[in-house]
Design an enzyme around this catalytic site. Structure first.
Site, short mmCIF file in Angstrom:
data_model
loop_
_atom_site.label_atom_id
_atom_site.label_comp_id
_atom_site.label_asym_id
_atom_site.label_seq_id
_atom_site.Cartn_x
_atom_site.Cartn_y
_atom_site.Cartn_z
N ASP A 1 -3.27 2.47 -5.87
CA ASP A 1 -2.13 2.55 -4.95
C ASP A 1 -1.98 1.35 -4.02
OD1 ASP A 1 -4.38 3.04 -3.44
OD2 ASP A 1 -3.58 4.80 -2.42
N GLU A 2 -2.69 0.26 -4.28
CA GLU A 2 -2.53 -0.92 -3.42
C GLU A 2 -2.85 -2.19 -4.18
OE1 GLU A 2 -5.33 -1.57 -0.22
OE2 GLU A 2 -6.74 -0.16 -1.11
N ASP B 1 0.85 -1.19 0.00
CA ASP B 1 0.00 0.00 0.00
C ASP B 1 0.89 1.24 0.00
OD1 ASP B 1 -2.12 1.72 0.16
OD2 ASP B 1 -2.82 1.05 2.13
#
Length: 467
Positions: free
Chosen positions: A114-115, A20
């Site tokens: 983003d993860e 993350d």
């Protein structure tokens, strides 16, 4: 009875990773704009109705959170620098982060920009064990992308995701199977997937505040309080029972854009006049991440914050602007416009390729309004609203000078807009990741040759313009 739920067979090693990126949008801004490092940064809409899309850790320390109104965020953190989102840059940095995972395994499941999860079951740890694997993964992602990330590892997706949250910022947390109870039981029940505000309130009524409290509840009690599906799910989750595999090819289902208007729209003609610009913004995402869509959805949020969505499905997927805009118009016709409208969104579904990047630019174009011109909505329905679409190429005009946009000057080089001043001039800070902190200059775009340009990627190369 609890015996009705059978414990699954879980893996014996903490070989599922969740990576993350920390405060991702704000971290990209700090990476590319050295003067922002160590300073509070807010990414989102810049006007009175703007919303915070991301806040740096320096801003979070002042109480700012994502989804907070920008007005409230500025009051909480008056020293913060506010910039509009630059999704072309974020997508490029995201690709580097995902590349770090794919160097280890093909089994990568992106959850968002983003993860992602990764199944590292085929990796053989060295002398430093799984902790070493996690540290190496984090270091490689930072090396490739240049932004901080956190890594969590466990024998399930549930534990891995909770572990990455516990590792923030910029850390690694590995939870071995024999450490799961010590890790999970003290956690607030709100930390668990499937526990939102309503569920948390219902659990609070029966004295459940932590995972340990939840584990102590019989299955019958949980299903009575939460319903069969939710109760059974939380019975399992409280015990760390999660055998979901990492999906290598996660189906991505939509692409779209939304815009919150500086002033409410009144009447169907005013709303319809804004629909083409919002649709064009959504099509930019569709072209980049999907290509063609079959279903078009229009979302309308009224001044009282109630929201209505209506959809139109085409016979087959298409990328034709005219067909998609016509479908959006038909979807809008299905909405009963009973109140003034504050937000209009268009999203595309049933994509012909994998795609999912829903961009809520709420307040992102809320620069001072301009007078309606001859090309605006006709007659008595004219409305003094700035167009939703923002130019990202060509010569900079004062009206385009939204904080955060990338510009180029023949003498001073690359920079970014800090502020459009009331005297017609624009404050620009000339710097890149390669130059170090740069000097801020106040220039007149009417007399200076200042060009709007695309963002730079992690490697310093210019990316294709967002529009």
């Amino acid at each position: 009875m609890s015996s009705e739920v059978t414990a699954p067979r879980l893996r014996s090693e903490p070989s599922i990773a969740h990576l993350d990126a920390d405060a991702f949008f704000a971290s990209v801004e700090q990476a590319q704009r050295p003067s922002l490092r160590g300073r509070p940064v807010l990414v989102g809409g810049t006007g009175p109705r703007g919303v915070v899309a991301a806040a740096s850790y320096e801003a979070r320390a002042m109480g700012v959170r994502s989804a907070m109104s920008m007005e409230s965020a500025r009051r909480a953190c008056p020293r913060a620098t506010v910039v509009v989102p630059r999704f072309d840059a974020y997508s490029a940095f995201s690709a580097r982060i995902m590349a770090a995972l794919r160097e280890l395994t093909d089994a990568v499941e992106p959850l968002s920009i983003d993860e992602a999860f990764a199944d590292l079951g085929a990796v053989r740890p060295g002398d430093d064990g799984w902790r070493g694997v996690g540290e190496a993964l984090r270091a490689r992602a930072v090396e490739l992308a240049g932004v901080p990330v956190s890594v969590g590892m466990g024998r399930s997706k549930l534990v891995a995701k909770l572990a990455s949250a516990a590792a923030k910022p910029a850390g690694v947390r590995v939870v071995a199977p024999d450490e799961e109870d010590a890790f999970l039981l003290p956690m607030p029940v709100r930390s668990l997937w499937g526990v939102g505000p309503v569920s948390a309130e219902r659990l609070e009524r029966i004295g459940v505040r932590t995972v340990e409290d939840l584990r102590g509840q019989p299955l019958d009690t949980l299903t009575m309080v939460l319903g069969d599906a939710a109760g059974t799910n939380l019975f399992r989750v409280a015990r760390g029972w999660d055998d979901r595999p990492v999906a290598e090819s996660r189906e991505r289902k939509s692409a779209g854009a939304e815009h919150t208007f500086e002033r409410d729209l009144h009447g169907r003609a005013q709303v319809a006049a804004q629909l083409p610009a919002v649709t064009d913004q959504a099509m930019l995402r569709l072209e980049r991440h999907g290509g063609a869509a079959r279903t078009v959805t229009v979302k309308v949020r009224f001044s009282g914050f109630s929201t209505v969505s209506r959809s139109v499905t085409l016979p087959s997927p298409t990328a034709d602007r005219g067909a998609l805009l016509e479908a959006a118009g038909r979807a809008l016709d299905l909405v009963e416009l009973t109140e003034p409208v504050r937000l209009l969104g268009v999203s595309f579904h049933g994509l012909s390729e994998h795609a999912q990047l829903m961009l809520d630019l709420a307040g992102g174009d809320d620069a001072p309004a301009r007078a309606a011109g001859p090309d605006d909505a006709p007659g008595s329905d004219e409305v003094a609203l700035r167009p939703v679409a923002r130019r990202r190429r060509g010569r900079l005009r004062h009206d385009d000078a939204v904080p955060g946009l990338d510009v180029l000057h023949p003498e001073h080089g690359r920079g970014w807009v800090v502020q459009a001043r009331d005297d017609g001039r624009v404050a620009i800070r000339f710097e890149t990741a390669a130059t170090g902190p740069g000097r801020q200059r106040v220039l007149d775009p009417a007399t200076e040759d200042i060009e709007l340009v695309g963002a730079l990627g992690p490697d310093g190369a210019e990316l294709p313009a967002d529009d």
